[in-house]
Structures are given as structure tokens and as C-alpha cells.
Design a protein around this motif. Structure first.
Motif, PDB file in Angstrom:
ATOM      1  N   ARG A 456       0.840  -1.201   0.000  1.00 41.31           N
ATOM      2  CA  ARG A 456       0.000   0.000   0.000  1.00 41.31           C
ATOM      3  C   ARG A 456       0.872   1.246   0.000  1.00 41.31           C
ATOM      4  NH1 ARG A 456      -5.097   0.481  -0.144  1.00 41.31           N
ATOM      5  NH2 ARG A 456      -6.198   2.388   0.452  1.00 41.31           N
ATOM      6  N   TYR A 457       0.609   2.097  -0.969  1.00 41.90           N
ATOM      7  CA  TYR A 457       1.396   3.315  -1.128  1.00 41.90           C
ATOM      8  C   TYR A 457       0.515   4.384  -1.765  1.00 41.90           C
ATOM      9  CZ  TYR A 457       4.871   6.525  -3.092  1.00 41.90           C
ATOM     10  OH  TYR A 457       5.587   7.648  -3.429  1.00 41.90           O
ATOM     11  N   ALA A 458       0.606   5.594  -1.253  1.00 44.15           N
ATOM     12  CA  ALA A 458      -0.140   6.745  -1.785  1.00 44.15           C
ATOM     13  C   ALA A 458      -1.632   6.459  -1.891  1.00 44.15           C
ATOM     14  CB  ALA A 458       0.420   7.155  -3.156  1.00 44.15           C
ATOM     15  N   GLY A 459      -2.148   5.730  -0.925  1.00 46.75           N
ATOM     16  CA  GLY A 459      -3.589   5.531  -0.843  1.00 46.75           C
ATOM     17  C   GLY A 459      -4.151   4.376  -1.640  1.00 46.75           C
ATOM     18  N   ARG A 460      -3.302   3.555  -2.264  1.00 48.57           N
ATOM     19  CA  ARG A 460      -3.810   2.404  -3.010  1.00 48.57           C
ATOM     20  C   ARG A 460      -2.830   1.249  -2.927  1.00 48.57           C
ATOM     21  NH1 ARG A 460      -2.546   2.330  -9.409  1.00 48.57           N
ATOM     22  NH2 ARG A 460      -2.519   0.140  -8.824  1.00 48.57           N
ATOM     23  N   ASN A 461      -3.325   0.057  -3.215  1.00 48.64           N
ATOM     24  CA  ASN A 461      -2.467  -1.118  -3.249  1.00 48.64           C
ATOM     25  C   ASN A 461      -1.819  -1.258  -4.629  1.00 48.64           C
ATOM     26  OD1 ASN A 461      -2.988  -1.885  -0.625  1.00 48.64           O
ATOM     27  ND2 ASN A 461      -4.682  -3.230  -1.175  1.00 48.64           N
ATOM     28  N   PHE A 462      -0.516  -1.499  -4.633  1.00 45.74           N
ATOM     29  CA  PHE A 462       0.224  -1.719  -5.866  1.00 45.74           C
ATOM     30  C   PHE A 462       0.695  -3.163  -5.918  1.00 45.74           C
ATOM     31  CE2 PHE A 462       0.472   2.844  -5.505  1.00 45.74           C
ATOM     32  CZ  PHE A 462       0.485   3.297  -6.828  1.00 45.74           C
ATOM     33  N   ARG A 463       0.884  -3.647  -7.160  1.00 40.49           N
ATOM     34  CA  ARG A 463       1.467  -4.971  -7.349  1.00 40.49           C
ATOM     35  C   ARG A 463       2.285  -4.962  -8.636  1.00 40.49           C
ATOM     36  NH1 ARG A 463      -4.373  -7.464  -9.068  1.00 40.49           N
ATOM     37  NH2 ARG A 463      -3.876  -7.999 -11.229  1.00 40.49           N
ATOM     38  N   LEU A 464       3.115  -5.974  -8.835  1.00 43.41           N
ATOM     39  CA  LEU A 464       3.983  -6.041 -10.008  1.00 43.41           C
ATOM     40  C   LEU A 464       3.177  -6.024 -11.300  1.00 43.41           C
ATOM     41  CD1 LEU A 464       6.722  -6.526 -11.426  1.00 43.41           C
ATOM     42  CD2 LEU A 464       6.420  -8.970 -10.982  1.00 43.41           C
ATOM     43  N   THR A 465       2.060  -6.727 -11.326  1.00 42.91           N
ATOM     44  CA  THR A 465       1.254  -6.845 -12.539  1.00 42.91           C
ATOM     45  C   THR A 465       0.154  -5.790 -12.637  1.00 42.91           C
ATOM     46  OG1 THR A 465      -0.082  -8.496 -11.370  1.00 42.91           O
ATOM     47  CG2 THR A 465       1.676  -9.314 -12.797  1.00 42.91           C
ATOM     48  N   ASP A 466       0.154  -4.808 -11.746  1.00 42.08           N
ATOM     49  CA  ASP A 466      -0.848  -3.749 -11.715  1.00 42.08           C
ATOM     50  C   ASP A 466      -2.247  -4.370 -11.650  1.00 42.08           C
ATOM     51  OD1 ASP A 466      -1.539  -1.050 -11.581  1.00 42.08           O
ATOM     52  OD2 ASP A 466      -1.885  -0.944 -13.724  1.00 42.08           O
ATOM     53  N   VAL A 467      -3.094  -4.176 -12.646  1.00 38.24           N
ATOM     54  CA  VAL A 467      -4.428  -4.789 -12.623  1.00 38.24           C
ATOM     55  C   VAL A 467      -4.550  -5.825 -13.739  1.00 38.24           C
ATOM     56  CG1 VAL A 467      -5.530  -2.777 -11.599  1.00 38.24           C
ATOM     57  CG2 VAL A 467      -5.371  -2.949 -14.090  1.00 38.24           C
ATOM     58  N   TYR A 468      -3.411  -6.335 -14.194  1.00 34.60           N
ATOM     59  CA  TYR A 468      -3.395  -7.239 -15.336  1.00 34.60           C
ATOM     60  C   TYR A 468      -2.781  -8.586 -14.952  1.00 34.60           C
ATOM     61  CZ  TYR A 468      -3.806  -2.626 -17.506  1.00 34.60           C
ATOM     62  OH  TYR A 468      -4.207  -1.354 -17.832  1.00 34.60           O
ATOM     63  N   GLY A 469      -2.564  -9.413 -15.961  1.00 30.19           N
ATOM     64  CA  GLY A 469      -1.799 -10.641 -15.801  1.00 30.19           C
ATOM     65  C   GLY A 469      -2.620 -11.860 -15.455  1.00 30.19           C
ATOM     66  N   ASN A 470      -2.315 -12.969 -16.145  1.00 26.89           N
ATOM     67  CA  ASN A 470      -2.911 -14.265 -15.863  1.00 26.89           C
ATOM     68  C   ASN A 470      -1.814 -15.315 -15.798  1.00 26.89           C
ATOM     69  OD1 ASN A 470      -5.928 -13.702 -16.090  1.00 26.89           O
ATOM     70  ND2 ASN A 470      -5.216 -12.962 -18.084  1.00 26.89           N
ATOM     71  N   VAL A 471      -1.888 -16.185 -14.826  1.00 28.12           N
ATOM     72  CA  VAL A 471      -0.919 -17.272 -14.717  1.00 28.12           C
ATOM     73  C   VAL A 471      -1.134 -18.245 -15.879  1.00 28.12           C
ATOM     74  CG1 VAL A 471      -0.105 -19.203 -13.314  1.00 28.12           C
ATOM     75  CG2 VAL A 471      -0.811 -17.051 -12.210  1.00 28.12           C
ATOM     76  N   VAL A 472      -0.042 -18.581 -16.579  1.00 26.70           N
ATOM     77  CA  VAL A 472      -0.118 -19.515 -17.703  1.00 26.70           C
ATOM     78  C   VAL A 472       0.161 -20.909 -17.150  1.00 26.70           C
ATOM     79  CG1 VAL A 472       0.677 -20.046 -20.037  1.00 26.70           C
ATOM     80  CG2 VAL A 472       0.738 -17.682 -19.201  1.00 26.70           C
ATOM     81  N   HIS A 473      -0.895 -21.572 -16.684  1.00 20.95           N
ATOM     82  CA  HIS A 473      -0.737 -22.873 -16.025  1.00 20.95           C
ATOM     83  C   HIS A 473      -0.214 -23.938 -16.980  1.00 20.95           C
ATOM     84  CE1 HIS A 473      -2.595 -21.582 -12.248  1.00 20.95           C
ATOM     85  NE2 HIS A 473      -3.496 -20.937 -12.974  1.00 20.95           N
ATOM     86  N   ASP A 474      -0.438 -23.769 -18.276  1.00 22.41           N
ATOM     87  CA  ASP A 474       0.001 -24.769 -19.252  1.00 22.41           C
ATOM     88  C   ASP A 474       1.519 -24.855 -19.345  1.00 22.41           C
ATOM     89  OD1 ASP A 474      -2.570 -25.481 -19.874  1.00 22.41           O
ATOM     90  OD2 ASP A 474      -2.700 -24.231 -21.669  1.00 22.41           O
ATOM     91  N   LEU A 475       2.223 -23.889 -18.797  1.00 24.37           N
ATOM     92  CA  LEU A 475       3.690 -23.946 -18.827  1.00 24.37           C
ATOM     93  C   LEU A 475       4.248 -24.851 -17.747  1.00 24.37           C
ATOM     94  CD1 LEU A 475       4.619 -20.192 -19.449  1.00 24.37           C
ATOM     95  CD2 LEU A 475       4.462 -22.034 -21.126  1.00 24.37           C
ATOM     96  N   PHE A 476       3.438 -25.192 -16.755  1.00 24.20           N
ATOM     97  CA  PHE A 476       3.916 -26.010 -15.641  1.00 24.20           C
ATOM     98  C   PHE A 476       3.770 -27.500 -15.939  1.00 24.20           C
ATOM     99  CE2 PHE A 476       2.565 -22.168 -13.048  1.00 24.20           C
ATOM    100  CZ  PHE A 476       3.867 -21.695 -12.883  1.00 24.20           C
ATOM    101  N   ALA A 477       4.715 -28.266 -15.457  1.00 24.06           N
ATOM    102  CA  ALA A 477       4.662 -29.737 -15.645  1.00 24.06           C
ATOM    103  C   ALA A 477       3.529 -30.317 -14.807  1.00 24.06           C
ATOM    104  CB  ALA A 477       5.990 -30.334 -15.231  1.00 24.06           C
TER     105      ALA A 477
END
Length: 477
Positions: A456-477
């Protein structure tokens, strides 16, 4: 001593203490302050992941400038068939400048492709040694990203944004998981470049300073000379003891007056880590106990491979010692970095010779030591290159719309080529993977939910992927 003019800052400036002794003072000050304030937890202490991880650490081999996917990992017979023809390509630079996209000359690869190993994955003879390990790697051929220039695209690769000051991925990982070794940083970057984002690519931004990357060397400086500044103490122990007594009292007084102050905590944490590093880091940086066979595996003491080989071997030693995120940079300090061949594509061959054997050696070394199972090796650039000749010349332009990268270890599938670009290798079209998706997937491999890893910074939560990104499960064994 009681004069108000004798401040803590002036004392530090006057004494000129060695880095390690300031660190020792920080340690002692924390011990004394615990009696007066709330306990100070080590921010780098190991933290529980959100769910069961597949891997414990990441080695990121950054190929600065943009490796050409159609000359390395993305075989396109159509380029051979149409070589030299003027065709309608969507040239992003021309569109941005003029709103038009003129016809461009299709340009076949300068290197020959063949199928490799039991998996039969196509690769070129640009990387003959790395190609031998494709049965242990997951090749992603459908990457796309934001930013067509090096600066924005490089920042996006590292921080998830093209323009804003945001924490780098290594800082997020260290913030989320801590370090495996309290005597070393959680995040180290080897020979980073000063250009195209520079320190922002390993910076902590608004995260606490303890999570920023620790640089070892810099681009343009031989790897054999790379070290950590001020690692060795500069004073005798008798002198240190006198300085220590004074600084202990000053630090303890400051902590008592301002408990929990973030900047003061950051300084003391850095001193504490620096003191601990003096007993551990010199041994990790020293290759004297490595066998001649291991040095040869990385191409060390060979003219073309010595420099990057030393960087890769250091990465293995850092990971083996418990560093959570290690970045190895192949590049320079110019705004036209290593793999940026706009007019002389043959230069790709020189760079490939410098990195091919060291990367293959790193993979083989990790595997034989049992480290590859829980270590992710990520090899890639900020974007790829166009399948047509730039300005109808002898090089290729930037291409963020479709490019390739390699993943090995850490629970990723082996001997698999995932996703596709179009028939020219220009745009990702099948099983597209955006850079936000890659970030989310790498965090997931470490047991971190990219939507929960927030600050949490400047009144909002931040993350590496912002509001985007989906885990590509097909890449995992």
C-alpha cells in the motif's frame, strides 16, 4: 559531547568509519533499542509463500537489446520462401511516426535451423550449446509486451510499467519471500547497465530500501574485477571499538526518540546486513575452490566466453548460498545495447558466442548439483526483432509484438515449445503470453499469488502486474 552542534550526522561524517563498523554499530543499537521500543524484525527473514511453491529462486539471464527470434528459436520456412520480396508488414515504428506502414523486404535468417534432441524442437545454429539443452527447457514462442523503444520496454520487463517509478521484479520477490541466507542480500544484479532505466531496473521504488537489488560490478567493467564496494573493513578492531561505543549510544538514542521511522530503520538494516556480509560474501565471490572442470564448463579463461562465464558461475554460487533472485546482465552502457542490430545482423553471431557456452554450462552445472529442480532459469530480452530488413538494409528493427524466451527448472515443462507467431514470426497469435502474464506465472512458480503480493502506497495497493496478468498454467509440468 553534550553540545547541540555535535549531531549524529556530523559524528558519522567526522569519524569516517568503515562500512562494516557502521554496520556493527547498527547491530548493537538495535539490541539496546529493543529494551526501549518494540522489537525490530529482520525484514529479509524468510516468509511463507501464499501456496506450495515449485521453485525457491530465480536466475534471470537478461539479453539486453532484443535477440532475434526468427534467427534463433522461431523457425519460419515462409521467410526462406519469400526472402527479398517487398511485402505488407505492419511496421510499428512507421505507424507511430507517419500513420502509414510501407512495404518492407522480407529477410530470411542468416543461420540454419534443425530439430534438436528427443523433443525435436527447432532451433538455429546461432546457439548450438544451448540447443543441446532444449529437452530440459520450456520454449515460449508467443511473447508480446509494451514499449517499442529500449527504455520503456526494458523498464516494463523489470517493473511492469513503461514510465512510472515502480519496484523491480527482484524487489517484489524479495519482499514477498525474504532471503534464504540472512548473511546475503535477497536480490543481486550482476554487471547491470547504466542505460535504459539503469538503477530503476533493480530498484525498490516505494518498497522499503532493504529490498532493492545489490549490484555487483557494472556493464563495461570486466567480470573478474566485479565486486561489492566497501566489503572489506578499513579500521583496526581497537579503533573500531572506540567508534562502536560512540555510535551505539547515538543510534540507540535516535531509535528511542523515533521508533519505527522507516528511513532510520532502512539505514540500520543496511548496516546490519553489510556487517553480516563481510563474513560471507567474500567467500561466495571467490572462485578459488572451483575445479578446473567447472571453470571450463562455463568457458572461463577462454577469450570469447570468459566474461559472461564468470557472471554465470557467480550466479550459481549466489543461488547456492541462498540469494533469492539473481540477475545476470549481458549488455553495455549505451542506448544501443548489445543485441540491437539495426544494420549488421551478423553481429548477433559474436554475442551468441559470448553467451552460448556459459548459459549451457550454467544449466548443466545446476542440473548436476540438483539445483535446477527448485531454481528457475529465465533467458530472454525486452522484445524481439522484425522478420523484415529495417529500411531494406542488413539488420532488423525492434519487435514487441512477437518474440521468444526460454524457461528451465522450477517446475516448468521440459522439451516443450509453447505458443506460435504468424507465418513470418512477426506477431504472437496462438497461446499469446504478455509480459504481465509472464510475471504472474513466475511469481506463481515461487508460490506467490500476483494479486495478493501487494504494497500500500499513496492511498492504493500496488502490485507487479498492476491490474493485469494471468498465470499460464500450461507452462507447468
Amino acid at each position: 559531547m553534550n553540545s547541540p552542534l555535535f549531531s549524529r550526522r556530523s559524528a558519522l561524517q567526522t569519524l569516517g568509519c568503515g562500512f562494516g563498523y557502521l554496520a556493527l554499530a547498527g547491530l548493537a543499537a538495535q539490541e539496546q533499542a529493543r529494551a526501549m521500543t518494540t522489537p525490530v524484525a529482520n525484514p529479509l527473514a524468510p516468509k511463507a509463500p501464499h501456496f506450495k511453491p515449485r521453485a525457491k529462486r530465480i536466475i534471470f539471464l537478461f539479453m539486453q537489446g532484443g535477440v532475434s527470434q526468427v534467427d534463433s528459436w522461431d523457425y519460419k520456412p515462409r521467410l526462406i520462401e519469400d526472402d527479398g520480396k517487398m511485402l505488407d508488414f505492419e511496421d510499428l515504428r512507421s505507424l507511430a511516426r507517419t500513420g502509414k506502414s510501407p512495404q518492407m523486404r522480407a529477410m530470411k535468417s542468416l543461420w540454419n535451423f534443425s530439430q534438436q534432441g528427443q523433443s525435436g524442437i527447432w532451433s538455429s545454429d546461432l546457439f548450438p550449446e544451448m540447443s543441446k539443452h532444449l529437452d530440459d527447457m520450456c520454449l515460449v514462442r508467443s511473447m508480446h509486451t509494451d514499449g517499442i523503444a529500449h527504455g520503456p520496454a526494458t523498464l516494463f520487463l523489470h517493473t511492469g510499467t513503461t514510465t512510472f517509478v515502480r519496484p523491480s521484479m527482484g524487489s517484489w520477490v524479495t519482499y514477498g519471500l525474504g532471503t534464504e541466507n540472512a548473511n546475503l542480500p535477497g536480490f543481486v544484479t550482476i554487471s547491470p547497465s547504466l542505460g535504459n532505466g539503469g538503477p530503476r531496473n533493480y530498484g525498490n521504488a516505494f518498497l522499503p530500501a532493504i529490498y532493492q537489488g545489490t549490484p555487483i560490478g557494472r556493464a563495461g567493467v570486466p567480470a573478474k574485477d566485479a565486486t561489492i564496494r566497501n566489503l572489506q573493513p578499513a579500521r583496526s578492531m581497537d579503533e573500531a571499538k572506540k567508534q562502536f561505543d560512540l555510535l551505539r549510544d547515538l543510534n540507540a538514542e535516535q531509535l528511542a526518540q523515533k521508533p519505527g521511522e522507516s528511513e532510520l530503520d532502512a539505514v540500520i538494516n543496511s548496516y546490519e546486513l553489510a556487517w553480516r556480509m563481510q563474513g560471507t560474501a567474500p567467500e561466495v565471490l571467490d572462485f578459488k575452490n572451483e575445479s578446473p572442470e567447472t571453470l571450463a564448463l562455463y568457458g572461463i579463461d577462454e577469450d570469447k566466453t570468459d566474461n559472461f562465464g564468470r557472471q554465470c558461475l557467480l550466479a550459481r554460487r549466489l543461488c547456492e548460498a541462498g540469494v533469492r533472485f539473481v540477475q545476470v546482465n549481458y549488455g553495455d552502457n549505451t542506448n544501443n545495447p548489445a543485441w540491437d542490430q539495426h544494420s549488421n545482423l551478423k553481429k548477433h553471431g559474436d554475442h551468441a558466442k559470448a553467451v552460448d557456452k556459459p548459459v549451457a554450462g550454467l544449466l548443466a552445472d545446476l542440473k548436476q548439483r540438483g539445483l535446477l529442480e527448485d531454481t528457475i532459469v529465465w533467458w530472454g530480452s525486452e522484445f524481439g526483432r522484425t522478420p523484415y530488413a529495417e529500411k531494406n538494409g542488413t539488420g532488423r528493427d525492434h519487435n514487441p509484438a512477437g518474440f521468444s524466451l526460454l524457461l528451465a527448472g522450477g517446475g516448468f515443462k521440459k522439451g516443450v515449445a509453447y505458443g506460435e507467431t504468424n507465418e513470418f514470426g512477426h506477431h504472437a497469435i496462438v497461446n499469446k503470453v504478455h509480459m504481465h502474464d509472464l510475471h504472474a506465472t513466475l511469481l506463481a512458480a515461487l508460490g506467490l499469488d500476483h494479486e495478493k503480493l501487494t504494497y500500500r502506497y499513496a492511498g492504493r495497493n500496488f502490485r507487479l502486474t498492476d491490474v493485469y496478468g494471468n498465470v499460464v498454467h500450461d507452462l507447468f509440468a
